[in-house]
Structures are given as C-alpha cells and as structure tokens.
Design an enzyme around this catalytic site. Structure first.
Site, PDB file in Angstrom:
ATOM      1  N   ALA A  27     -11.564  30.114 -52.573  1.00 54.56           N
ATOM      2  CA  ALA A  27     -10.508  30.972 -51.809  1.00 54.56           C
ATOM      3  C   ALA A  27      -9.317  30.781 -52.501  1.00 54.56           C
ATOM      4  CB  ALA A  27     -10.576  30.017 -50.355  1.00 54.56           C
ATOM      5  N   TYR A  28      -8.317  31.332 -52.097  1.00 51.86           N
ATOM      6  CA  TYR A  28      -6.798  31.722 -52.959  1.00 51.86           C
ATOM      7  C   TYR A  28      -5.745  31.054 -51.821  1.00 51.86           C
ATOM      8  CZ  TYR A  28      -9.897  33.937 -56.245  1.00 51.86           C
ATOM      9  OH  TYR A  28     -10.639  34.306 -57.312  1.00 51.86           O
ATOM     10  N   ILE A  29      -4.910  29.872 -52.578  1.00 49.42           N
ATOM     11  CA  ILE A  29      -3.837  29.660 -51.748  1.00 49.42           C
ATOM     12  C   ILE A  29      -2.784  30.659 -52.306  1.00 49.42           C
ATOM     13  CG2 ILE A  29      -2.046  27.789 -51.943  1.00 49.42           C
ATOM     14  CD1 ILE A  29      -4.698  26.087 -52.824  1.00 49.42           C
TER      15      ILE A  29
END
Length: 154
Positions: A27-29
């Site tokens: 997942a991407y912050i």
C-alpha cells in the site's frame, strides 16, 4: 539504485509448483514521492522510491508488524495484492513473476533486476515474459493502486 525491467506476461508455459512463492500486500502512504509499505510473508518493509522507469533511487528498511499496522492507516489508493514467484532464468538472473489478486486478478507481470544499466540494456528476455512495459506508467504498482488495471487488461 534499483535497475529493473518489467514485462506483461500473458501465459506461463510451465508449472509454478517448484518455485518459491511469497504472498505480498503493499500500500502507498504517498504517490509523490513514492512511499510504500509491503508485507511479504511475515516480513514488513517501508520503501521510498525516486522518479524514473528502468533506473531509480530506492531506499528500503525493514519494519515490524506494529509499525506496518500503524502506517497502514495512513495509506492512499487500493492495496496491491499478489503472489510473487521467484524463477531463475538461463541468463543467471532471477525473474519475479507477479500474479495479482483482488481487483487486479488476471494481471501477470514479470520483473528482473540488474546490477547495471548496461546489463539491463543487453538482456534478452525469454519469450514467455511477454511485452516489455518498463516505460508504461499504467503498469507501475503506484498506478495499479490508484487506477486499477490498464484498459487493455480489463
């Protein structure tokens, strides 16, 4: 520096039963700059990637599950879920075949990392790898997280 080429794989002409497989969730912050968290089996990583296609800066540190769970609450976009198979190829490199799951089900890509740009440029991929998509933005994991499968794959 990460140097890799990516291919759109349509079919695999052999059984995957004898190859190491890891279940991954990422997942991407942040998408600019690219800051990603990944769970691979029971290992957790925080990665920062620079701009680029075949070659780009990459910094990765191992984190623990508690840190991963805390960062997971700060993510944007959709999770990218995949099974990664590690397949040695004749040229001495390791192919990483990703079979995507969930919303990306049916998508398969193969990546190979190289120590130098010269080796990446000289690499001749086995035919089963498929089309070289190293420069196609729609197949980067960040784009897959934001937009799903590119239209031609839907």
């Amino acid at each position: 520096m990460e140097i890799e080429k990516k291919y759109l794989t349509k079919e695999i002409p052999f059984s995957l039963d004898n190859f190491l497989c890891k279940q991954m969730i990422q997942a991407y912050i942040s998408f600019q700059p690219t800051i990603r968290i990944r769970k691979s089996q029971e290992q957790y990583f925080l990665t920062v990637k620079g701009k680029g296609h075949v070659a780009r800066e990459e910094f990765e540190i191992e984190i623990n599950q508690q840190e991963f769970d805390c960062l997971l609450k700060k993510t944007e976009g959709n999770f990218v879920r995949k099974r990664r198979y590690y397949i040695p190829v004749e040229s001495g490199y390791m192919a990483e075949l990703d079979l995507y799951e969930g919303e990306l089900e049916g998508l398969m890509t193969t990546e190979v990392e190289f120590p130098t740009l010269e080796e990446a440029g000289a690499f001749v991929a086995p035919s089963w790898f498929g089309k070289d998509i190293s420069f196609e933005m729609g197949y980067k994991n960040t784009a897959l997280s934001l937009y799903g499968k590119p239209r031609e794959e839907s």
